[in-house]
Write a protein that holds these residues in place. Sequence first.
Motif, PDB file in Angstrom:
ATOM      1  N   GLU A  95       1.902   0.555  -8.412  1.00 30.47           N
ATOM      2  CA  GLU A  95       2.371  -0.259  -7.290  1.00 30.47           C
ATOM      3  C   GLU A  95       1.572  -1.549  -7.105  1.00 30.47           C
ATOM      4  N   LEU A  96       0.445  -1.671  -7.777  1.00 29.10           N
ATOM      5  CA  LEU A  96      -0.400  -2.853  -7.595  1.00 29.10           C
ATOM      6  C   LEU A  96       0.258  -4.087  -8.198  1.00 29.10           C
ATOM      7  N   ALA A  98      -0.310   4.962  -7.562  1.00 26.47           N
ATOM      8  CA  ALA A  98      -0.896   3.833  -6.826  1.00 26.47           C
ATOM      9  C   ALA A  98      -1.096   2.626  -7.736  1.00 26.47           C
ATOM     10  N   PRO A 104      -2.205   0.768   0.551  1.00 20.30           N
ATOM     11  CA  PRO A 104      -1.682  -0.426  -0.127  1.00 20.30           C
ATOM     12  C   PRO A 104      -2.011  -1.752   0.554  1.00 20.30           C
TER      13      PRO A 104
END
Length: 174
Positions: free
Chosen positions: A67-68, A64, A121
Motif C-alpha cells: 500500500e505504500l 502494508a 497508513p
Amino acid sequence: MLALVLAGCGSSDSTVSKTPDDRPPVTAPASAPVPAPTPTGPAPVTPVPDPCAVNLAAPEITRAVSELPKDPRSNQPWSPEPLAGNYNECAPLSVVIVKANTNADNANTRAVMFHLGKFIPTGVPDTYGFNDIDQAMSTGDTIALKFTGGVAGLDSVVRFRWNGNGVELIGNTG
C-alpha cells in the motif's frame, strides 16, 4: 493340639489326587489377538505460535508494504522483506524497516509502523533513511529507529511513541 491337626494332613491324604475326574479337560476358547496397549500419557502437543512474538514474516507486513507509495528517490515499489523490525500483533507500536526494490548500492529505506498489528497508513512522521532499531531504547509503545553510518560513522537515533491516538516524535539522540 495344633501339632495333631498338622500331622493329620499329609500330602498322601489328599482327596484331589485320589479322586478320579470324569470331566473332560477344560481348554480356553480361541481368542482374538490382544490389541496393543494404547499410550496412556498426554497426546503430543503441537506448539501454537505466540501472536505476541516478533514475526517478520506476518502477512500484514506484505499487505502494508504493497500500500505504500513508491520510493520518491528511485520511483520503485518497496520490498516486503524487512531489513529489521519488531512487528507483533500485541504491541501498541511496532515497526519494520524496508528498502526500495532496486539494485542500487544505497537503496532508500523507510520504517513502516503498526499499532496492535495493524498498519498505520497516515499521521506518521517522516521515517525515511532509518536502517535499524535500537532495541535497548524501544518499549511496547516506543520505537527507537536508528540510522547507522552517517557523518563520521556515528549512529543517530529518533524515538517515536504511540500516544493513544497516533504516533508522535518524542526525541532525537546522537
